[in-house]
Design an enzyme around this catalytic site. Structure first.
Site, PDB file in Angstrom:
ATOM      1  N   VAL A  42      75.616  -6.490 119.994  1.00 17.29           N
ATOM      2  CA  VAL A  42      76.621  -6.177 118.984  1.00 17.29           C
ATOM      3  C   VAL A  42      77.722  -7.234 119.046  1.00 17.29           C
ATOM      4  CG1 VAL A  42      78.338  -4.457 118.273  1.00 17.29           C
ATOM      5  CG2 VAL A  42      76.095  -3.711 119.108  1.00 17.29           C
ATOM      6  N   GLY A  43      78.165  -7.674 117.868  1.00 16.78           N
ATOM      7  CA  GLY A  43      79.227  -8.688 117.816  1.00 16.78           C
ATOM      8  C   GLY A  43      78.743 -10.000 118.411  1.00 16.78           C
ATOM      9  N   LYS A  44      79.560 -10.569 119.260  1.00 17.71           N
ATOM     10  CA  LYS A  44      79.230 -11.892 119.788  1.00 17.71           C
ATOM     11  C   LYS A  44      78.081 -11.871 120.798  1.00 17.71           C
ATOM     12  CE  LYS A  44      83.846 -13.785 119.152  1.00 17.71           C
ATOM     13  NZ  LYS A  44      85.082 -14.167 119.871  1.00 17.71           N
ATOM     14  N   TYR A  45      77.653 -10.678 121.198  1.00 19.96           N
ATOM     15  CA  TYR A  45      76.572 -10.599 122.181  1.00 19.96           C
ATOM     16  C   TYR A  45      75.218 -11.001 121.603  1.00 19.96           C
ATOM     17  CZ  TYR A  45      79.445  -8.494 125.868  1.00 19.96           C
ATOM     18  OH  TYR A  45      80.387  -8.270 126.847  1.00 19.96           O
ATOM     19  N   VAL A 132      71.867  -7.067 127.481  1.00 19.70           N
ATOM     20  CA  VAL A 132      71.375  -8.284 126.829  1.00 19.70           C
ATOM     21  C   VAL A 132      71.883  -9.566 127.501  1.00 19.70           C
ATOM     22  CG1 VAL A 132      73.246  -8.583 125.115  1.00 19.70           C
ATOM     23  CG2 VAL A 132      70.907  -9.289 124.554  1.00 19.70           C
ATOM     24  N   ASP A 133      73.000  -9.454 128.211  1.00 19.94           N
ATOM     25  CA  ASP A 133      73.580 -10.670 128.812  1.00 19.94           C
ATOM     26  C   ASP A 133      72.869 -10.973 130.127  1.00 19.94           C
ATOM     27  OD1 ASP A 133      74.722  -8.303 129.842  1.00 19.94           O
ATOM     28  OD2 ASP A 133      76.444  -9.408 130.623  1.00 19.94           O
ATOM     29  N   PRO A 154      73.824  -5.047 142.536  1.00 19.04           N
ATOM     30  CA  PRO A 154      73.819  -6.186 143.461  1.00 19.04           C
ATOM     31  C   PRO A 154      75.142  -6.428 144.183  1.00 19.04           C
ATOM     32  CG  PRO A 154      74.008  -6.972 141.207  1.00 19.04           C
ATOM     33  CD  PRO A 154      73.786  -5.476 141.124  1.00 19.04           C
ATOM     34  N   GLU A 236      78.212   3.650 133.122  1.00 15.80           N
ATOM     35  CA  GLU A 236      77.637   3.452 134.465  1.00 15.80           C
ATOM     36  C   GLU A 236      78.070   4.568 135.414  1.00 15.80           C
ATOM     37  OE1 GLU A 236      76.709  -0.544 136.254  1.00 15.80           O
ATOM     38  OE2 GLU A 236      78.538  -0.045 137.349  1.00 15.80           O
ATOM     39  N   ASP A 259      72.858 -10.817 139.852  1.00 16.21           N
ATOM     40  CA  ASP A 259      73.989 -11.311 139.075  1.00 16.21           C
ATOM     41  C   ASP A 259      74.165 -12.786 139.430  1.00 16.21           C
ATOM     42  OD1 ASP A 259      76.432 -11.943 137.976  1.00 16.21           O
ATOM     43  OD2 ASP A 259      77.406 -10.068 138.569  1.00 16.21           O
TER      44      ASP A 259
HETATM   45  N1  UDP Z   1      77.481  -4.949 124.309  1.00 13.92           N
HETATM   46  C1  UDP Z   1      77.377  -5.568 123.057  1.00 13.92           C
HETATM   47  N2  UDP Z   1      78.502  -6.013 122.455  1.00 13.92           N
HETATM   48  C2  UDP Z   1      79.741  -5.907 123.016  1.00 13.92           C
HETATM   49  C3  UDP Z   1      79.836  -5.299 124.287  1.00 13.92           C
HETATM   50  C4  UDP Z   1      78.680  -4.848 124.914  1.00 13.92           C
HETATM   51  O1  UDP Z   1      76.277  -5.698 122.516  1.00 13.92           O
HETATM   52  O2  UDP Z   1      80.722  -6.351 122.412  1.00 13.92           O
HETATM   53  C5  UDP Z   1      76.253  -4.427 124.943  1.00 13.92           C
HETATM   54  C6  UDP Z   1      75.355  -5.563 125.457  1.00 13.92           C
HETATM   55  O3  UDP Z   1      74.015  -5.139 125.433  1.00 13.92           O
HETATM   56  C7  UDP Z   1      75.848  -5.705 126.886  1.00 13.92           C
HETATM   57  C8  UDP Z   1      76.098  -4.247 127.259  1.00 13.92           C
HETATM   58  O4  UDP Z   1      76.605  -3.651 126.066  1.00 13.92           O
HETATM   59  O5  UDP Z   1      74.861  -6.329 127.703  1.00 13.92           O
HETATM   60  C9  UDP Z   1      77.054  -4.007 128.411  1.00 13.92           C
HETATM   61  O6  UDP Z   1      78.259  -4.732 128.242  1.00 13.92           O
HETATM   62  P1  UDP Z   1      78.608  -5.938 129.237  1.00 13.92           P
HETATM   63  O7  UDP Z   1      77.389  -6.733 129.496  1.00 13.92           O
HETATM   64  O8  UDP Z   1      79.799  -6.657 128.679  1.00 13.92           O
HETATM   65  O9  UDP Z   1      79.037  -5.148 130.556  1.00 13.92           O
HETATM   66  P2  UDP Z   1      78.891  -5.732 132.042  1.00 13.92           P
HETATM   67  O10 UDP Z   1      77.433  -5.874 132.327  1.00 13.92           O
HETATM   68  O11 UDP Z   1      79.622  -7.048 132.066  1.00 13.92           O
HETATM   69  O12 UDP Z   1      79.547  -4.652 132.869  1.00 13.92           O
HETATM   70 MN    MN Z   2      76.029  -6.964 131.146  1.00 16.79          MN
END
Ligand code: UDP
Ligand code: MN
Length: 288
Positions: A42-45, A132-133, A154, A236, A259
């Site tokens: 979603v958005g920039k992801y 997704v990241d 981790p 979480e 990570d």
């Molecule tokens: N996500 C997204 N757009 C956003 C924020 C989060 O699509 O603006 C989704 C995306 O799949 C991301 C997940 O929510 O991998 C979890 O957020 P993020 O990875 O930022 O959390 P972290 O793993 O850093 O705690």
């Molecule tokens: Mn993440």
């Protein structure tokens, strides 16, 4: 009890060396399973999708049927030209863009729950819900399939349980007392059989609805009559609460949710299979 956590983990979790990939692949072949895989961009992801998918095609459930569900507000940004392997398909699910990054992240529970009810339950046998990241670097195969699958975070596996970053405020529906809990799980990866993940996402969603998401002053949810508090680590925290009461039937070692920020120095990690990429949170997240 006086043991160091990595040793305790190795007795229970899936690690390199605890299974024979060929034997597992052979055993699963005859079942001809389809694995649903949800991923939100979603958005920039959306920028993470290409590497995520390319690496998944190389390493994730290779030889099995995989049905990706890409939840996004920007369908045009989903890489279109990618060729998927035999038996692997991708479906785009349009979702609205919520205001805060925390909400985007935690709304996943609700959206996965309804998607399971509406169509995923007919289209796959098991489901994995992934951030997704992230990028795959090594095999993640049917050794990771089970009724209720969770992965050890981790960053916390060497901590005693009273230092796990569970939600500790007892007004929260995600509250876990200091003397409880087996592991701190990371929400970047969870999965299992359809009915198990349906129950998990439904329960977490009901608890999350106690939050003042719309900044309403009254919590609409009967579970928690107090004005909602957002749990420390959003969904979480709720996942950890759920998994304390519903123990995972399959525990994945941090090889399965590494990570990149932790680097490659940890001696207990022989093989990084799936890992969060380093991102600039201020740049990619909404309304920090
Ligand atoms: N996500 C997204 N757009 C956003 C924020 C989060 O699509 O603006 C989704 C995306 O799949 C991301 C997940 O929510 O991998 C979890 O957020 P993020 O990875 O930022 O959390 P972290 O793993 O850093 O705690
Ligand atoms: Mn993440």
């Amino acid at each position: 009890m006086g043991q160091d956590p990595p040793v305790r983990m190795s007795d229970l979790a899936v690690w390199e060396g605890t299974f024979d990939p060929q034997v597992i692949d052979e055993a699963f072949k005859s079942y001809n399973l389809t694995i649903a895989t949800t991923v939100f961009a979603v958005g920039k992801y959306t920028r993470f999708l290409r590497d995520f998918l390319l690496s998944a095609e190389k390493h994730f459930m290779v030889g099995m049927n995989v049905q990706y569900y890409v939840f996004t507000d920007l369908p045009g940004d989903v890489p279109g030209s990618m060729t998927l392997g035999v038996g692997r398909r991708l479906k785009i699910v349009k979702v609205p863009k919520f205001g805060r990054w925390q909400e985007i992240s935690l709304r996943r529970m609700e959206l996965i729950q309804t998607a399971i009810e509406e169509y995923i339950h007919q289209e796959a046998h098991y489901i994995f819900c992934l951030d997704v990241d992230m990028r795959f670097h090594g095999r993640v195969g049917p050794e990771a399939v089970g009724k209720l699958v969770a992965a050890i975070h981790p960053w916390f596996y060497w901590y005693p349980r009273n230092q796990f970053p569970y939600e500790r405020r007892n007004v929260s529906t995600a509250y876990i007392p200091l003397d409880q809990g087996d592991f701190y799980y990371q929400a970047n990866v969870f999965g299992g059989a359809m009915e198990d993940i349906h129950r998990l996402t439904k329960t977490c969603r009901e608890h999350l609805e106690c939050l003042p998401l719309s900044r309403a002053s009254v919590c609409p949810c009967p579970v928690d009559k107090s004005v909602g508090v957002e749990a420390l680590w959003q969904e979480e925290s709720h996942l950890n609460w759920y998994l304390l009461r519903n123990k995972p039937t399959k525990l994945l070692s941090p090889e399965y949710v590494w990570d990149d920020l932790r680097g490659s120095g940890a001696k207990e990690i022989q093989l990084v299979r799936f890992s969060s990429v380093i991102k600039d949170n201020a740049e990619v997240r909404e309304n920090i």
